[in-house]
Design an enzyme around this catalytic site. Structure first.
Site, PDB file in Angstrom:
ATOM      1  CD1 TRP A 134     -31.117   2.963  58.052  1.00 39.09           C
ATOM      2  CD2 TRP A 134     -31.565   4.111  59.976  1.00 39.09           C
ATOM      3  NE1 TRP A 134     -30.049   3.436  58.436  1.00 39.09           N
ATOM      4  CE2 TRP A 134     -30.508   4.070  59.543  1.00 39.09           C
ATOM      5  CE3 TRP A 134     -32.233   4.693  60.946  1.00 39.09           C
ATOM      6  CZ2 TRP A 134     -29.443   4.926  60.482  1.00 39.09           C
ATOM      7  CZ3 TRP A 134     -31.525   5.417  61.844  1.00 39.09           C
ATOM      8  CH2 TRP A 134     -29.906   5.632  61.568  1.00 39.09           C
ATOM      9  CG  ASP A 141     -35.717   8.845  60.793  1.00 42.68           C
ATOM     10  OD1 ASP A 141     -35.358   9.951  60.603  1.00 42.68           O
ATOM     11  OD2 ASP A 141     -35.342   7.717  60.740  1.00 42.68           O
ATOM     12  CE  LYS A 164     -28.559   9.324  53.314  1.00 46.64           C
ATOM     13  NZ  LYS A 164     -28.441   9.151  54.740  1.00 46.64           N
TER      14      LYS A 164
END
Length: 454
Positions: free
Chosen positions: A182, A263, A299
């Site tokens: 990311w 993460d 999300k």
């Protein structure tokens, strides 16, 4: 301030041209900052020259993801697609607010809850349920109070808080990041002053995991390194290690005495199962390893704008966890003082209520299922249209909301310029922004870009 009242007309013009460009002295259309006063036949002019103290600050480049959304908005083409931002969309490609979120917010209104400051560590009820969601309510590390959990500003803020902890208490320690990862990971550690390097992850030849390269690079990391791992649904590739590969990764990290740093941005949103998507983290915790875990609810609960997440540090003792938590709070205080309450209450209400929790799991399965269906339809469409014999099965092996297409920068630009498909230049597309109805159009765009653009 420059007074030019006493200068000759030619001198006045010269000075004026120097400061502001050519202009007629008799003009009444003088620029802002010039004052013209007539007194009999004498013209008096005062010129203000303002030089900003910020002249040395250059224009920052546009954000590679948010900039895609801006370009998409400006496009008027009827078939345009925004596959850049990682945000869930309905089949009609509209934003979706979960029903359980609406119910949780109604509960908050009915209770008449106030907006007082939270403690630095956040809402206690949120911290409790979020650690249980991540690790499992019966996990010994929770019963032994070996986990320091603080509410963070979604995943990004939680990562940044952890980076500050590393910079202060592990000076010089390096963080290893997957290649690719990311994009914000590097920004976070750069701004925190934490050195980082990359380990091999993506294999362009197979559009899969370079597991041997990954293991070799992790083994070669400096002593005391932190190894950043994506808990599930790797961003940007959508390629995850198998359970057997996770075991070997844990073997190496444990043997080398590194600190794993997870993460977790998609728990429950990748496979549709909360426990399945947390398996990698729980594997490391079950081995007795100390680890860091950043969480996000953007999300899986659709709380993008609420900025709700958490930073968890699993320690070897309750005493260590208490001390770590105190220092996380100390770091958070000058950063943002305390976190926002609205999203934390939503999570606490949903996860803490058995009925709402069951409804949430069903909604997550629905969202994850829609993305799986789109993934399958895209693969079927490409396979049917492409007669070159290329193997596109990697699309099905990937997981989560993203697919790494293997397209290069020039091919991605063709996707946008010719086909009006907006995506990041590394070849990542967000399947959450794709509908079943648009799969064939996207397949045409990918096939054309892959075969006709070098």
């Amino acid at each position: 301030m420059l007074s030019i009242a006493s200068a000759s007309p030619s001198a006045k013009l010269s000075m004026y041209e120097t400061l502001k460009g050519k202009v007629k002295l008799g003009s009444t259309n003088l620029s802002t900052g010039f004052i013209k006063a007539k007194s009999f036949k004498r013209v008096s002019m005062t010129v203000a020259v303002n030089v900003s103290r910020f002249e040395g600050i250059t224009m920052a480049p546009p954000d590679p993801i948010l900039g895609v959304s801006e370009a998409f908005k400006a496009d008027t083409h009827e078939n345009k697609l925004n596959l850049g931002v990682g945000a869930y969309r309905t089949e009609e490609l509209q934003p979706y607010v979960l029903n359980v979120v609406k119910k949780a917010e109604n509960l908050m209104l009915e209770r008449g809850e106030n907006k007082e400051y939270l403690p630095i560590e956040g809402l206690a009820a949120f911290n409790k349920v979020t650690a249980e969601l991540l690790l499992g309510a019966d996990n010994p590390v929770l019963k032994e109070q070996r986990v320091a959990t603080v509410q963070g500003l979604s995943g990004t803020g939680s990562l940044r808080l952890a980076a500050a902890l590393i910079e202060r208490y592990f000076p010089g320690a390096k963080v290893l990041i997957s290649s690719p990862s990311w994009g914000n990971h590097k920004n976070i550690f750069n701004d925190a002053g934490v050195p980082w390097s990359e380990y091999r992850y993506y294999d362009p030849k197979t559009v899969g995991l370079d597991f041997e390269g990954m293991i070799a690079d992790i083994k070669a990391a400096p002593e005391g390194s932190f190894i950043l791992l994506h808990g599930c649904a790797h961003n940007p590739t959508g390629i995850d290690p198998t359970p057997e590969q996770w075991e070997k990764i844990a073997d190496v990290i444990q043997e080398k005495n590194y600190i794993p740093f997870f993460d977790v941005a998609y728990q429950g949103f990748a496979s549709g199962g909360l426990d399945e998507d947390a398996a990698s983290v729980r594997l490391f915790a079950a081995r007795g390893m100390e680890l860091l875990v950043a969480q996000s609810y953007s999300k899986n609960l659709g709380l993008y704008a609420e900025r709700i997440g958490a930073m968890n540090v699993v320690c070897s003792s309750a005493d260590a966890a208490t001390r770590v938590k105190s220092q996380l709070k100390r770091l958070a205080r000058p950063m943002y003082s305390n976190p926002p309450i609205h999203g934390a209450r939503i999570v606490a209400n949903v996860v803490g209520d058995p009925a709402l929790f069951s409804e949430w799991k069903a909604e997550m399965e629905m969202m994850a299922g829609r993305i799986k269906n789109v993934r399958q339809k895209l693969f079927d469409s490409i396979s049917a249209k492409d007669k070159s014999g290329k193997d596109w099965s990697f699309i099905l092996r990937q997981i989560g909301m993203f697919s790494f297409t293997g397209l290069n920068k020039a091919q991605c630009e063709n996707m946008t310029n010719k086909w009006h498909v907006y995506m990041t230049k590394d070849g990542r597309i967000s399947l959450a922004g794709l509908s079943l109805a648009k799969c064939e159009y996207l397949a045409d765009a990918i096939i054309d870009s892959y075969h006709n653009v070098s």
